[in-house]
Enzyme design. Sequence first.
Site, PDB file in Angstrom:
ATOM      1  N   ARG A 248       1.302   1.685  -5.999  1.00 30.44           N
ATOM      2  CA  ARG A 248       1.568   0.757  -4.888  1.00 30.44           C
ATOM      3  C   ARG A 248       0.335  -0.041  -4.486  1.00 30.44           C
ATOM      4  O   ARG A 248       0.407  -0.961  -3.670  1.00 30.44           O
ATOM      5  CB  ARG A 248       2.094   1.531  -3.670  1.00 30.44           C
ATOM      6  CG  ARG A 248       3.379   2.290  -3.907  1.00 30.44           C
ATOM      7  CD  ARG A 248       3.787   3.081  -2.672  1.00 30.44           C
ATOM      8  NE  ARG A 248       4.062   2.205  -1.563  1.00 30.44           N
ATOM      9  CZ  ARG A 248       5.257   1.644  -1.343  1.00 30.44           C
ATOM     10  NH1 ARG A 248       6.249   1.867  -2.181  1.00 30.44           N
ATOM     11  NH2 ARG A 248       5.454   0.832  -0.331  1.00 30.44           N
TER      12      ARG A 248
ATOM     13  N   CYS B 225       0.841  -1.199   0.000  1.00 27.25           N
ATOM     14  CA  CYS B 225       0.000   0.000   0.000  1.00 27.25           C
ATOM     15  C   CYS B 225       0.875   1.246   0.000  1.00 27.25           C
ATOM     16  O   CYS B 225       2.086   1.176   0.101  1.00 27.25           O
ATOM     17  CB  CYS B 225      -0.878   0.019   1.252  1.00 27.25           C
ATOM     18  SG  CYS B 225      -1.721  -1.527   1.560  1.00 27.25           S
TER      19      CYS B 225
ATOM     20  N   ASN C 122       0.847   0.242   6.071  1.00 26.15           N
ATOM     21  CA  ASN C 122       1.322  -0.588   4.966  1.00 26.15           C
ATOM     22  C   ASN C 122       2.083  -1.740   5.595  1.00 26.15           C
ATOM     23  O   ASN C 122       3.056  -1.524   6.318  1.00 26.15           O
ATOM     24  CB  ASN C 122       2.238   0.223   4.045  1.00 26.15           C
ATOM     25  CG  ASN C 122       2.884  -0.666   2.981  1.00 26.15           C
ATOM     26  OD1 ASN C 122       2.329  -1.696   2.618  1.00 26.15           O
ATOM     27  ND2 ASN C 122       4.061  -0.267   2.512  1.00 26.15           N
ATOM     28  N   GLY C 123       1.629  -2.968   5.371  1.00 20.76           N
ATOM     29  CA  GLY C 123       2.317  -4.128   5.937  1.00 20.76           C
ATOM     30  C   GLY C 123       1.307  -5.175   6.369  1.00 20.76           C
ATOM     31  O   GLY C 123       0.124  -5.097   6.037  1.00 20.76           O
TER      32      GLY C 123
ATOM     33  N   GLU D 112       1.049  -9.711 -17.619  1.00 16.83           N
ATOM     34  CA  GLU D 112       0.707  -8.866 -16.471  1.00 16.83           C
ATOM     35  C   GLU D 112      -0.019  -7.587 -16.870  1.00 16.83           C
ATOM     36  O   GLU D 112      -0.666  -6.972 -16.032  1.00 16.83           O
ATOM     37  CB  GLU D 112       1.935  -8.557 -15.621  1.00 16.83           C
ATOM     38  CG  GLU D 112       2.904  -7.578 -16.172  1.00 16.83           C
ATOM     39  CD  GLU D 112       4.003  -7.250 -15.143  1.00 16.83           C
ATOM     40  OE1 GLU D 112       5.137  -7.036 -15.581  1.00 16.83           O
ATOM     41  OE2 GLU D 112       3.729  -7.200 -13.933  1.00 16.83           O
TER      42      GLU D 112
ATOM     43  N   LYS E 291       3.309  -2.355  -7.481  1.00 16.73           N
ATOM     44  CA  LYS E 291       4.653  -2.123  -8.000  1.00 16.73           C
ATOM     45  C   LYS E 291       5.720  -2.828  -7.174  1.00 16.73           C
ATOM     46  O   LYS E 291       6.675  -3.358  -7.709  1.00 16.73           O
ATOM     47  CB  LYS E 291       4.970  -0.631  -8.035  1.00 16.73           C
ATOM     48  CG  LYS E 291       6.335  -0.303  -8.604  1.00 16.73           C
ATOM     49  CD  LYS E 291       6.498  -0.826 -10.024  1.00 16.73           C
ATOM     50  CE  LYS E 291       7.871  -0.539 -10.572  1.00 16.73           C
ATOM     51  NZ  LYS E 291       8.083  -1.192 -11.890  1.00 16.73           N
TER      52      LYS E 291
ATOM     53  N   LYS F  91       5.703  -9.631 -19.217  1.00 16.02           N
ATOM     54  CA  LYS F  91       5.146  -8.337 -19.636  1.00 16.02           C
ATOM     55  C   LYS F  91       3.754  -8.538 -20.240  1.00 16.02           C
ATOM     56  O   LYS F  91       2.796  -7.859 -19.910  1.00 16.02           O
ATOM     57  CB  LYS F  91       6.065  -7.672 -20.671  1.00 16.02           C
ATOM     58  CG  LYS F  91       7.382  -7.153 -20.149  1.00 16.02           C
ATOM     59  CD  LYS F  91       7.286  -5.947 -19.248  1.00 16.02           C
ATOM     60  CE  LYS F  91       7.118  -6.222 -17.819  1.00 16.02           C
ATOM     61  NZ  LYS F  91       8.064  -6.829 -16.971  1.00 16.02           N
TER      62      LYS F  91
ATOM     63  N   GLU G  48      10.876 -12.916 -19.822  1.00 15.07           N
ATOM     64  CA  GLU G  48      10.497 -11.540 -19.493  1.00 15.07           C
ATOM     65  C   GLU G  48       9.396 -11.044 -20.421  1.00 15.07           C
ATOM     66  O   GLU G  48       8.445 -10.383 -19.987  1.00 15.07           O
ATOM     67  CB  GLU G  48      11.734 -10.642 -19.556  1.00 15.07           C
ATOM     68  CG  GLU G  48      11.483  -9.169 -19.340  1.00 15.07           C
ATOM     69  CD  GLU G  48      10.823  -8.829 -18.009  1.00 15.07           C
ATOM     70  OE1 GLU G  48      10.759  -9.711 -17.126  1.00 15.07           O
ATOM     71  OE2 GLU G  48      10.345  -7.702 -17.864  1.00 15.07           O
TER      72      GLU G  48
ATOM     73  N   TRP H  99      -3.705  -2.018  -1.258  1.00 15.60           N
ATOM     74  CA  TRP H  99      -3.627  -3.286  -1.990  1.00 15.60           C
ATOM     75  C   TRP H  99      -4.017  -4.342  -0.983  1.00 15.60           C
ATOM     76  O   TRP H  99      -3.285  -4.612  -0.032  1.00 15.60           O
ATOM     77  CB  TRP H  99      -2.207  -3.506  -2.508  1.00 15.60           C
ATOM     78  CG  TRP H  99      -2.055  -4.689  -3.397  1.00 15.60           C
ATOM     79  CD1 TRP H  99      -2.506  -4.822  -4.677  1.00 15.60           C
ATOM     80  CD2 TRP H  99      -1.434  -5.938  -3.069  1.00 15.60           C
ATOM     81  NE1 TRP H  99      -2.177  -6.067  -5.175  1.00 15.60           N
ATOM     82  CE2 TRP H  99      -1.521  -6.763  -4.218  1.00 15.60           C
ATOM     83  CE3 TRP H  99      -0.789  -6.431  -1.944  1.00 15.60           C
ATOM     84  CZ2 TRP H  99      -0.991  -8.060  -4.254  1.00 15.60           C
ATOM     85  CZ3 TRP H  99      -0.261  -7.701  -1.969  1.00 15.60           C
ATOM     86  CH2 TRP H  99      -0.391  -8.511  -3.114  1.00 15.60           C
TER      87      TRP H  99
ATOM     88  N   HIS I 272       9.061 -30.848 -26.410  1.00 15.55           N
ATOM     89  CA  HIS I 272       8.894 -31.623 -25.165  1.00 15.55           C
ATOM     90  C   HIS I 272       7.569 -31.322 -24.498  1.00 15.55           C
ATOM     91  O   HIS I 272       7.434 -31.452 -23.280  1.00 15.55           O
ATOM     92  CB  HIS I 272      10.070 -31.319 -24.220  1.00 15.55           C
ATOM     93  CG  HIS I 272      11.390 -31.717 -24.800  1.00 15.55           C
ATOM     94  ND1 HIS I 272      11.824 -33.014 -24.900  1.00 15.55           N
ATOM     95  CD2 HIS I 272      12.350 -30.963 -25.395  1.00 15.55           C
ATOM     96  CE1 HIS I 272      12.998 -33.061 -25.489  1.00 15.55           C
ATOM     97  NE2 HIS I 272      13.354 -31.827 -25.806  1.00 15.55           N
TER      98      HIS I 272
HETATM   99  C1  AGP Z   1       7.504  -7.061 -13.236  1.00 20.92           C
HETATM  100  O1  AGP Z   1       6.970  -6.341 -14.320  1.00 20.92           O
HETATM  101  C2  AGP Z   1       6.657  -6.937 -12.004  1.00 20.92           C
HETATM  102  N1  AGP Z   1       6.367  -5.584 -11.659  1.00 20.92           N
HETATM  103  C3  AGP Z   1       7.221  -7.729 -10.838  1.00 20.92           C
HETATM  104  O2  AGP Z   1       7.477  -9.043 -11.269  1.00 20.92           O
HETATM  105  C4  AGP Z   1       8.540  -7.173 -10.245  1.00 20.92           C
HETATM  106  O3  AGP Z   1       9.595  -7.323 -11.161  1.00 20.92           O
HETATM  107  C5  AGP Z   1       8.862  -7.958  -8.969  1.00 20.92           C
HETATM  108  O4  AGP Z   1       7.801  -7.769  -8.044  1.00 20.92           O
HETATM  109  C6  AGP Z   1      10.191  -7.554  -8.320  1.00 20.92           C
HETATM  110  O5  AGP Z   1      10.121  -6.197  -7.934  1.00 20.92           O
HETATM  111  P1  AGP Z   1      11.500  -5.501  -7.414  1.00 20.92           P
HETATM  112  O6  AGP Z   1      12.447  -5.480  -8.586  1.00 20.92           O
HETATM  113  O7  AGP Z   1      11.083  -4.144  -6.968  1.00 20.92           O
HETATM  114  O8  AGP Z   1      12.032  -6.344  -6.299  1.00 20.92           O
END
Ligand code: AGP
Length: 615
Positions: free
Chosen positions: A27, A2, A99-100, A495, A610, A492, A488, A73, A511
Site C-alpha cells: 500500500r 498508506c 491514511n488519506g 509499471e 496497490k 504491465k 494492458e 505513500w 498514423h
Molecule cells: C495496474 O497494474 C495498477 N496496479 C493500477 O493501474 C490499478 O489497476 C488501478 O490503480 C486500479 O486499481 P483498482 O482495480 O483497485 O481500482
Amino acid sequence: MCGIIGYIGKSEAAPILLEGLRRLEYRGYDSAGLAILNGELSLRKCKGRIANLADLIAREPVCGSIGISHTRWATHGGVTDENAHPHFDQSGKLAIVHNGVIENYQTLKDQLIAKGHFFKSQTDTEVLAHLIGIHYDALPGEASRQRLVEAVRGALKEVIGTYGIAVMHQAVPGTLVGARRGSPLVLGIGKGENFLASDVSAIVGHTREAVYLRDYDIVALDGVDFEISTVNGGTSGFEVSTVEFSEDDVSKGDYPHYMLKEIFEQPDSMANAFRGRLSTEESTAKLGGLNMTPKELRDIERIVLTGCGTACHAAMVGEYLLEHLAHIPTEVEFASEFRYRNMPMNKDTLVFAISQSGETADTLAALRESQRKGHRTLAICNNVASTIARESDGGVYMHAGPEIGVAATKSFTSQVGVLTLLGLLLGRIHHLSTSEGIQIMEELNAIPDKVRTILKQSDYIKSIAEKYSYAKAMMFLGRQFSYPVAMEGALKMKEISYIHAEGHPSAELKHGVIALISPEVPSVFIAPDDSVFDKNVSNIEEVKARKGPVIAIGTEGSTKLEKVADDVIYIPPCPDFLSPLLSVIPLQLLSYHLAVKLGCDVDKPRNLAKSVTVE
Ligand code: AGP
C-alpha cells in the site's frame, strides 16, 4: 495511499505491528514507523522500507502491548524521517497514524500556528494530531476513553478530506480509537486482543472475525471489547464478517514474488469467477448480485463501464464483449474523466464501476456521481465489503483472492471473466440461442486449462524477456479484442520494468507510431488467429521493414507468424472474444521476467501503490 495497523491486547505489540506492516507494504513503502504506549509513548520511525524500521527496532527495542504503526505513500511532504508516521500532538502525549488526505490542512495549520503550535513535519497528518490534541486538552474531566473519543469526534468535524486513522493517548493507556471516511479501516476481533487495519490481510494471521467500518464511524477498543459510534455522535450498527481467505492466501509461498504467484493463480482465480454462475439447464450465466429482474436487464439500452488502470483495460475488453455478445451499445471511460465529464445518459443506462480493491478514489467518485444522476450503478470488485462494493446498487464479486502485487494480473482476467458472464447473460435474454449459450459456457470452462498450458512456457518467455532486456522503449499492438490487451501489456511493462511502453491499435502504426520504430524498440503484437489476423501480419511486416524487432503472441499452429516475427509465443485456440483471457498471460510473464532481469522491485515498483485511495 498508506497502510495502518493498531494493536491492543496481551502480547508485545511491536512484532505484531511489524508483521502486519509487511503485509501492507504494497500500500506504500516510502517510510514506516510505529508508536508503543507503555507508561509513555515510544516512537520509532524512518524513511525507506519496513526492513529499515525493523532494523531500527532491533537496535532500539520497544516494549508494550498497545501500539499503532504505518507504512507511507507520500502525499503531503517529501520522503523524510520527519514526515514518516506516527505523528504527535503539541503535548507529545497523543499519537496518530493516518491514511488519506486532509484537504483543509493548511487552513487548520495556520489556525493552530496562530495559537502557538509548532510543527516538525510537512504532513497533513501532524495537523490532525494537533487538532485532536487541542480538543482533548480543552475537554473537562478526567482522562478517559470517552474524552478521547469526543476529542477525535470534535476534530473530525473540522476536517475536510479523507481519513483512516488510529489514535492513542498517553493518559488513556487502555484504549485505541479508530475512525474512517473515504479510506478503508477494519476492526479485527481477537481473543483478548483487538486490531485496527487498513486491510484485513494484515491481521488475518491473528483473527478472521472483522468489522468493516463505514464512513463516519468512530470505534473505541480495548483488548476485550469495542464500541462504535459516529462522527455526529449517533450510534452505528455494525456486522461481524468472517474473512474469506487465510494467511496462506496472503503469503508468497514458494514464489519469489507475489506477482508471479498471482500470475500462476489465474487458472484457479478464473475458475472461481465462473464457479456457481454458469447454469447448464438454462445455458446462461446467473449473476444474482446484480439485483435486477430479467425485465430490468432486458430494458438496458446502454452500458457505461468505468475504472482506472488495469480495471479500465478490462472495461475496454468488456466494451467489445458486451457489444459482441449482447448487442448493447457500451462505452468505457476512465473513472477520473467520467466523474467530471457529465456524460449525457438516459435513465436506461447501466453503469459499472470496476475495481479490484474497491477503494480507488476516482472510481468511487465516479460511482457516486453516477448514482447522484439517478443511474443504477453496479460494481465488479474483488475486496468484499470494500467501499465501492458497499455503496453500489449491486454487482459481482471477482472471488480472485487477495492480490498483493502492485501490478494487477489475476484481477484483470477475473474482471474480464465476469464481464464475459455478463455478456452471456444479457445475450441470452436478447438474441443468443440455447446452443450458442452452451457453446460459450463450454469454451469458458476450458479456459483455465488453456491458461495452464501457457504458464508452462514461463521459462521460454523468460528467455525472450532477457533477449530484449536492452529495450529503452516497447510498443504493444493489437486489434479488436486484442487492442485492450495491448494497452494492458504496455501498462504491465512500464509499471514494473520502468521501460517506456505504449499500447496502440495495430493500424495506428502508420498514423504516427511507426516513427518510433527502430532496432532498439521491440514491438509486441497480439495476433491470435482471428478475423483481423492478416491485417496484423501486414503491420508486422511494416515494422520489420523498418528493422523493428517483433515478438508475436499467436495461436498454436499459426506458423505464418514464424516467417515474419523474430519470436513467437503461442496460446491455445479459442473464440476471438475469449482470447484476452489467454493472450494477456504471456504479456504478464514477459513484463515480470524482464523486470526481474533488470533488478526492479516487482511487487513494490517505485512511486506506485496497490490501491490509489487519494485523487
Ligand atoms: C495496474 O497494474 C495498477 N496496479 C493500477 O493501474 C490499478 O489497476 C488501478 O490503480 C486500479 O486499481 P483498482 O482495480 O483497485 O481500482
